[in-house]
Every structure is written in C-alpha cells, then in structure tokens.
Enzyme design. Structure first.
Site, PDB file in Angstrom:
ATOM      1  N   GLU A   1      -6.118   7.205  -0.486  1.00  0.00           N
ATOM      2  CA  GLU A   1      -6.153   6.179   0.385  1.00  0.00           C
ATOM      3  C   GLU A   1      -7.030   5.100  -0.585  1.00  0.00           C
ATOM      4  O   GLU A   1      -6.358   3.607  -0.473  1.00  0.00           O
ATOM      5  CB  GLU A   1      -6.678   6.068   1.569  1.00  0.00           C
ATOM      6  CG  GLU A   1      -5.987   7.035   2.715  1.00  0.00           C
ATOM      7  CD  GLU A   1      -4.419   6.379   2.659  1.00  0.00           C
ATOM      8  OE1 GLU A   1      -4.642   5.343   2.963  1.00  0.00           O
ATOM      9  OE2 GLU A   1      -3.658   7.259   2.965  1.00  0.00           O
TER      10      GLU A   1
ATOM     11  N   HIS B   1       1.585   4.287  -2.844  1.00  0.00           N
ATOM     12  CA  HIS B   1       1.562   5.833  -2.504  1.00  0.00           C
ATOM     13  C   HIS B   1       3.022   6.357  -3.290  1.00  0.00           C
ATOM     14  O   HIS B   1       2.786   7.503  -4.031  1.00  0.00           O
ATOM     15  CB  HIS B   1       1.690   6.179  -1.062  1.00  0.00           C
ATOM     16  CG  HIS B   1       0.238   6.339  -0.512  1.00  0.00           C
ATOM     17  ND1 HIS B   1      -0.758   6.954  -1.091  1.00  0.00           N
ATOM     18  CD2 HIS B   1      -0.150   5.716   0.770  1.00  0.00           C
ATOM     19  CE1 HIS B   1      -1.657   6.765  -0.207  1.00  0.00           C
ATOM     20  NE2 HIS B   1      -1.356   5.999   0.800  1.00  0.00           N
TER      21      HIS B   1
ATOM     22  N   HIS C   1       0.986  -1.278   0.018  1.00  0.00           N
ATOM     23  CA  HIS C   1       0.041   0.016   0.043  1.00  0.00           C
ATOM     24  C   HIS C   1       0.942   1.325   0.007  1.00  0.00           C
ATOM     25  O   HIS C   1       0.628   2.016  -0.636  1.00  0.00           O
ATOM     26  CB  HIS C   1      -0.932  -0.013   1.189  1.00  0.00           C
ATOM     27  CG  HIS C   1      -1.710   1.393   1.333  1.00  0.00           C
ATOM     28  ND1 HIS C   1      -2.977   1.492   1.172  1.00  0.00           N
ATOM     29  CD2 HIS C   1      -1.458   2.654   2.199  1.00  0.00           C
ATOM     30  CE1 HIS C   1      -3.319   2.767   1.490  1.00  0.00           C
ATOM     31  NE2 HIS C   1      -2.266   3.350   2.084  1.00  0.00           N
ATOM     32  N   GLU C   2       2.038   1.399   0.806  1.00  0.00           N
ATOM     33  CA  GLU C   2       2.528   2.511   1.022  1.00  0.00           C
ATOM     34  C   GLU C   2       3.756   2.587  -0.418  1.00  0.00           C
ATOM     35  O   GLU C   2       3.780   3.666  -0.818  1.00  0.00           O
ATOM     36  CB  GLU C   2       3.686   2.332   2.169  1.00  0.00           C
ATOM     37  CG  GLU C   2       3.215   2.442   3.475  1.00  0.00           C
ATOM     38  CD  GLU C   2       1.923   3.367   3.718  1.00  0.00           C
ATOM     39  OE1 GLU C   2       2.244   4.401   2.935  1.00  0.00           O
ATOM     40  OE2 GLU C   2       1.112   3.306   4.168  1.00  0.00           O
TER      41      GLU C   2
END
Length: 327
Positions: A202, A135, A131-132
């Site tokens: 998100e 980003h 997930h990071e």
C-alpha cells in the site's frame, strides 16, 4: 524478476500452510489431500481468481457510454503509467472504495464503487485510480488476489475438517485439539500473511499513484474521506468475503480498526503523512498545481528589444499556477 520470485515464495508459503492445516486435521492422509487441493488452488488462482474476486465483490463491467468520464480518466492515467488500459468495473455500494485485480497488466481490471464516484471530487477519484494502476504496474494484483483466494480456502478447509470429524483420525498428532486449534489458528495465520503482503504494497502504491496522477495531496484527501466513511458504511461484498479485504485501498470492513496489530492496511494517518512529504518534494500544492517555471527571455525581434514568452502546459489558474489534468 523480483515480483516473480515474491509470488513464487508466497505460493510456497501458502501451500505449506495449507498442508499444515490438512495434517493437523487428518494426519498424513489429510496433508496429502491438502497438498493436492493446494495444487488445484494454485492453478485456479493464477487463471481465474481475478474473475472470482470481481464476482464475489459484486463488481460488474460497465460500458464507456455509461461512465464516459471514468473511462477517459482511466485511459489517460494508464497512458501516463505506461500500461494497457484495464477493464473497468463498478461496485454498487455506498461505501467509497476501490481495488485492482488481474494476473498481469494485460489482463487487469480496476473496480470502483458508486460511493467513490458520488462522494469524492474528481481529483480524488483520479488519485485513487492512479493508486490502483500503481498496483497493476508493480504486479501486486496477482500476489494480492492469490493471497485472498488462499486465505478463504484455508479457512474453509479448517472448518470443513472439523465438521467432518477430522479430529478423530488416529494419524492426527493432536486429535480433536489439533482440529480445534486449526479452526482458530489457520485463519489467523492466513491473516498474518495478508497483512505482510498488503502493508508494504500500500505504501508503494500510494507513492506510485501519486507520481502517476501528479497529485499526492488529492490521494491523501481521498484516503482521509474513505477511511472516515468506510467505518460506518457497509460494503456487502467485503463483509461476506472478509479474506478479500486487503485488496481494497482502505479496509472495507465496517467497524474494523485500521491500526490494530492484525490490520491488513497500514495506518491511514501514516499514509497521509507520507503523501504530504512526497507533495513537498514534488512541489505540488493542495490543488494539484506545481509552481510555474521561470520564463526564459526570448528575442522577439521587436523594436522595443524583446519580451517574455511563457510556455503554457495544461490548464492554468488565474494566479498563474499550473494545474494537473484533474485540478
């Protein structure tokens, strides 16, 4: 290109907000001072805000020898995401959480808490890291880091102006009332900007992270666990610097509602539901396994007329289902 335009618009909006705070505190002179201050903040944010955020959140760089599994995980997932391997930081906190920062993928860092490593399963940690990385790949880290820096600076400017009697300036259109309004409204305005930036980011990072790890339900499980623990576990760095809260995968502020109007994060339940739908589309089960493809018949040249040759990719379970790299 889109991310560059988005960051430019964000900087312009935050600079305008900065100048408005200066105007209502010190009139025209205060607005000019705020404008100069904003230019300096812009330059500082671009080059140094990532380092400042890591320091303010008590994140420390770690050696590969101390966390070999974590480093290997970040390496593998970075290659899958098509990214350079970012620097790895660890936050000494019992609260499971994580964030990414950096002005571009070549100067990025991923920070995870010790609580995340201790309280989540390996698959779940990998899903959070993915997930990071999403980003970073989406260039969200620059936008979110600059927003955090500006939000903190706007609040500090409002309080600074009131402390030094900005409301007594004759050029101030609302006098002391203007200063008082800015003390309360400026942080709210900055929070609204954070909310607008973070909520959509998100959802996109959830989707991108699930695709990178190939395990959307592991991310859904991780979000559920983190949200449940974060509300009752203190994250010291986040509590001291709440303007940075939107950078974390889950709101790190203890006792903060995740679904209220001014939340910097979307509702966790909605995120989990979106990931479950994605898992169904990807045909991935709750152990990160995809159904094994139907084997094609091959001619082995044997007297019995041949047989089945089943390709093996990755690890397999006893029931024949394929497992992801972290299953």
């Amino acid at each position: 290109m889109f991310n560059t335009v988005r960051t430019t618009v964000l900087l312009a909006a935050l600079t305008a907000l900065f100048m408005a705070v200066g105007y209502f505190i010190g009139g025209t002179g205060g607005m000019m001072i705020a404008f100069i201050f904003a230019l300096g903040t812009n330059a500082f944010s671009y080059w140094n805000s990532d380092k400042m955020v890591l320091r303010m959140q008590n994140a420390v760089p770690v050696e590969r020898s101390r966390f070999p599994e974590l480093y290997e995980m970040v390496d593998i997932l970075s290659r899958k995401a098509g990214l350079p391997t970012p620097a790895v930081y660890v936050i000494q906190s019992d609260q499971p959480n994580a964030f990414a920062t950096g002005r571009n993928p070549q100067n990025a860092a991923v920070a995870v808490s010790t609580g995340l490593l201790q309280q989540l399963e390996t698959r779940e940690v990998a899903a959070v890291v993915a997930h990071e990385l999403a980003h970073i790949r989406n260039h969200d880290t620059l936008t979110m880091t600059i927003t955090a820096t500006f939000a903190g600076a706007i609040s500090a400017l409002a309080q600074f102006g009131l402390f030094f009697g900005g409301g007594n300036n004759r050029d101030n259109p609302l006098g002391g009332i203007g200063s008082l309004l800015m003390v309360f409204l400026a942080p709210v305005a900055a929070m609204v900007v954070q909310m607008a930036v973070s909520r959509t980011r998100e959802y996109e990072a959830d989707k991108g992270g699930a695709e990178i790890s190939g395990d959307p339900l592991a991310l859904a499980s991780a979000l559920q666990k983190i949200a449940g623990i974060a509300g009752r576990t203190v994250n010291v760095g986040a509590e001291r610097n709440p303007a940075m809260a939107h950078m974390y995968i889950i709101n790190p502020l203890s006792g903060a509602r995740m679904d209220n109007l001014f939340s910097t994060h979307p509702d966790t339940g909605n995120r989990i539901e979106a990931l479950r739908k994605l898992a169904a589309l990807m045909q991935v089960d709750d152990k990160g396994r995809r159904p094994q493809p139907r084997p094609a018949p091959t001619n082995t040249g044997r007297a019995n007329g041949g047989g089945w040759r089943v390709p093996t990719v990755g690890r397999t379970d006893d029931d024949g289902g394929q497992r992801g790299p972290w299953g």
